[in-house]
Write an enzyme that holds these catalytic residues in place. Structure first.
Site, mmCIF file in Angstrom:
data_model
loop_
_atom_site.group_PDB
_atom_site.id
_atom_site.type_symbol
_atom_site.label_atom_id
_atom_site.label_comp_id
_atom_site.label_asym_id
_atom_site.label_seq_id
_atom_site.Cartn_x
_atom_site.Cartn_y
_atom_site.Cartn_z
ATOM 1 N N GLU A 152 -4.531 -5.899 -6.101
ATOM 2 C CA GLU A 152 -5.144 -4.643 -6.551
ATOM 3 C C GLU A 152 -4.828 -4.361 -8.018
ATOM 4 O OE1 GLU A 152 -7.355 -3.240 -4.855
ATOM 5 O OE2 GLU A 152 -7.003 -4.463 -3.071
ATOM 6 N N ASP A 185 -7.586 -12.192 -6.897
ATOM 7 C CA ASP A 185 -6.720 -13.068 -6.103
ATOM 8 C C ASP A 185 -5.823 -13.910 -7.013
ATOM 9 O OD1 ASP A 185 -7.869 -12.143 -3.789
ATOM 10 O OD2 ASP A 185 -8.957 -13.989 -3.325
#
Length: 426
Positions: free
Chosen positions: A273, A355
């Site tokens: 995030e 990611d």
């Protein structure tokens, strides 16, 4: 410093093997990946695949149901009658579209309510993902309806004003208006809308919070506030997100993530995030969807006038008539369905970047791999390449696990294959 972090992330993404090939030459990425994929077998995998593959058809059915409703509004003359009522009631012409939007939203919501109940409640309950009672779900639906009523009225007022004022180029300005609404929504939603559905509290002081703050500080990310939402009252899903723009940007994790995962998994997810924040994905998505709006509005502006002209019984006076709303939305929904793979690919690209950033930031490849497997409760774990391009707005679980294991091979000295515990436990 943020630019340096981005360049570092891009560099690692582009050439990880060249930079770290000698760290663990004997580490078997395929075997390590299979160790995680083997966690999902038999009935659990069949259930996950059935849920996600069933979702492939939902956008098509939603578009068809919406099309039936829009055509019915036009063919029955109800859209024109709602316009006539708005004109009789409201003397100020520029407010007529906003008044029209009120009965329009009510009628379309009621007409599609059975489908909404099935997709948002019954289906979620059927697959064990829904924690709410129907009454609690209905209360949230009423809140969403109230918000939609206000937003639709505002949007109709502005868009139809643009169409009236700019007869030939309204599609160009209208797409900019839509992007502005999206940006304002992103600014307002975390502070004023999200709390209507969930309670947000600060993540309490703990070793876990200390780890998250340390990762944030290492990447020059503000970490004064880390929020937890009580999403478990609604759903079983684990989740976290970065939301807002400018002063309202915040990183939030839901309580399911805290309750159902180990600390290393939470840190891995938060690293992901943080990647959205550092890489400015909120603004990039707004920019990308502005281009989609341009294409969509252009097609609608060319197709709508001829469609209206062919059906005088609809009593729609032209594109600038509020009664044309079902025509515009019918065409827009069809275009949106066709562009779904494009939208999915844009989002999936950003998720892949996050990611990669998260693995570098959190340095928890096994934690991220385990989380990817937990998400397989409602995401098909191993799609084909074309299937992933068409239907996935996130990287597949298998790709995420494999990327994590490759990162582990390239960056963790002495890395060994982990035999992970079951998905339903820590």
């Amino acid at each position: 410093m943020r630019k340096a972090a981005i360049l570092a992330c891009i560099g690692l993404a582009a050439c990880p093997l060249a930079a770290h090939a000698a760290v663990n030459p004997g580490f078997d990425v395929d075997a390590a990946t299979r160790a995680y994929l083997n966690l999902l077998q038999g009935p659990a995998r069949a259930k996950s695949d059935a849920y996600f593959e069933g979702g492939y058809w939902l956008p098509l059915w939603s578009t068809l149901i919406g099309a039936v409703v829009f055509v019915a509004l036009l063919a029955s003359g109800l859209s024109a009658r709602m316009r006539d009522w708005a004109e009789r009631t409201m003397r100020r012409r520029w407010l007529v579209p906003g008044l029209y939007a009120l009965p329009f939203t009510v009628v379309t919501t009621i007409a599609t309510l059975p489908w909404s109940i099935y997709t948002d409640f019954v289906r979620e309950k059927q697959y064990g993902l829904m924690n709410q009672t129907f009454a609690a779900w209905a209360l949230d639906a009423v809140k969403s309806f109230g918000i939609g009523l206000i937003l639709n009225a505002l949007l109709f007022i502005v868009l139809f004003a643009v169409i009236r004022r700019f007869r030939r180029t309204w599609w160009l300005i209208g797409s900019a208006v839509m992007s502005l609404f999206v940006a304002i929504g992103a600014l307002v939603a975390p502070v004023f809308i999200a709390p209507l559905f969930n309670t947000y509290t600060e993540l309490p002081a703990s070793p876990l919070r200390d780890r998250i703050v340390a990762v944030a500080a290492a990447n020059h990310i503000p970490s004064e506030h880390i929020y937890v939402s009580d999403a478990s009252r609604q759903t079983k899903r684990i989740s976290a997100n970065v939301s807002g723009v400018g002063p309202t940007i915040r990183i939030t994790l839901n309580d399911n993530l805290l309750k159902r995962t180990a600390p290393e998994e939470v840190v891995a997810v938060m690293g992901h995030e943080m990647g959205h924040y550092v890489l400015n994905h909120v603004w990039k998505l707004i920019g990308a969807f502005t281009i989609i709006f341009l294409l969509l509005f252009f097609v609608v502006s060319r197709a709508a006038p001829s469609l209206i002209a062919r059906h005088p019984r609809w009593r729609v006076r032209g594109v600038a008539d509020p009664a044309a709303a079902p025509v515009l939305l019918l065409l827009a929904s069809i275009c949106g369905l066709i562009l779904t793979p494009v939208q999915n690919s844009i989002i999936r690209h950003n998720e892949t970047e996050a990611d990669i950033f998260g693995l570098d930031a959190a340095r928890e490849p096994d934690g991220f791999a385990k989380t990817a497997m937990r998400l397989s409760e409602y995401r098909k774990i191993s799609p084909g390449p074309v299937e992933e391009i068409l239907f996935f707005d996130h990287p597949s679980g298998e790709n995420r696990v494999r990327r994590s294991m490759q990162w582990k091979k390239d960056h963790v000295p002495g890395a060994t294959i982990v035999i992970p515990g079951p998905i339903d436990g820590k």
